[in-house]
Motif scaffolding. Sequence first.
Motif, short mmCIF file in Angstrom:
data_model
loop_
_atom_site.label_atom_id
_atom_site.label_comp_id
_atom_site.label_asym_id
_atom_site.label_seq_id
_atom_site.Cartn_x
_atom_site.Cartn_y
_atom_site.Cartn_z
N VAL A 10 80.76 -43.75 -15.30
CA VAL A 10 80.64 -42.31 -15.54
C VAL A 10 80.36 -41.59 -14.23
O VAL A 10 80.95 -40.55 -13.94
N ALA A 11 79.46 -42.16 -13.42
CA ALA A 11 79.14 -41.55 -12.13
C ALA A 11 80.38 -41.47 -11.24
O ALA A 11 80.64 -40.43 -10.62
N ALA A 12 81.14 -42.55 -11.20
CA ALA A 12 82.35 -42.57 -10.37
C ALA A 12 83.35 -41.53 -10.83
O ALA A 12 83.95 -40.81 -10.02
N ALA A 13 83.54 -41.42 -12.15
CA ALA A 13 84.50 -40.45 -12.69
C ALA A 13 84.03 -39.02 -12.43
O ALA A 13 84.86 -38.12 -12.27
N ALA A 14 82.72 -38.81 -12.40
CA ALA A 14 82.17 -37.47 -12.18
C ALA A 14 82.12 -37.12 -10.70
O ALA A 14 81.87 -35.96 -10.35
N GLY A 15 82.32 -38.11 -9.84
CA GLY A 15 82.27 -37.86 -8.40
C GLY A 15 80.87 -37.69 -7.86
O GLY A 15 80.67 -36.98 -6.87
#
Length: 212
Positions: A62-67
Amino acid sequence: MQQHRGGKILFRDSHAEDCRAAETVEYDRSAMRADAARNLDAVLRAGARLLAEDPGTSMSAVAAAAGVDRTTVHRRFANREALLSAVFQAKLDSAENVLDEARLTEAPVPVALHRYVEGIVPVSREWPLDTRRMMQNDPAASIRRQEQSARVDAFIRRSRDEGYLRGDVDMTWARTVLDQLVDAAAHQFPTLTPPQAADLVVATFMNGLGAA
């Protein structure tokens, strides 16, 4: 832990370097710095999308997708369940705004219906998680969802009472038809703009169940 209070999502973050009592800080999105609020919104929207696709999605994904950095997500949400709850509250907030702006009890029925569909289609697309999942585990979310659903039910009854729907139409059937039309417009026809989706849903609903 996050709480919903007065139309705002409040986030309670706990962190401790050892086993001593953790310091607890409460965040109100309306009081956040602009960059922090943007990061939170990105996390919630990424979480909604990824958790709808795979309920087992990791916080890191989720963190990666949210940047954003992984620690940003973990600092605000203790676990995936806390993130999931915040996503549902955000969806309920958005849906409540749509219901308010549609003016289901005051505006002419066709106008109110079009406003509702035009507003709720983007909500369904942006927050694709099914709120029924959260209702099983979160009593507060369940109550909010039931209250919102009751407002739509009352609007459908108003539509029948004012002669826009046939008098013999079953209200549960009418509500099911409306929900299915909205869902189809939102997800099976993603290229439709919200106004286009509203035009199609309203025409289909009123022509199919409307009074002759």
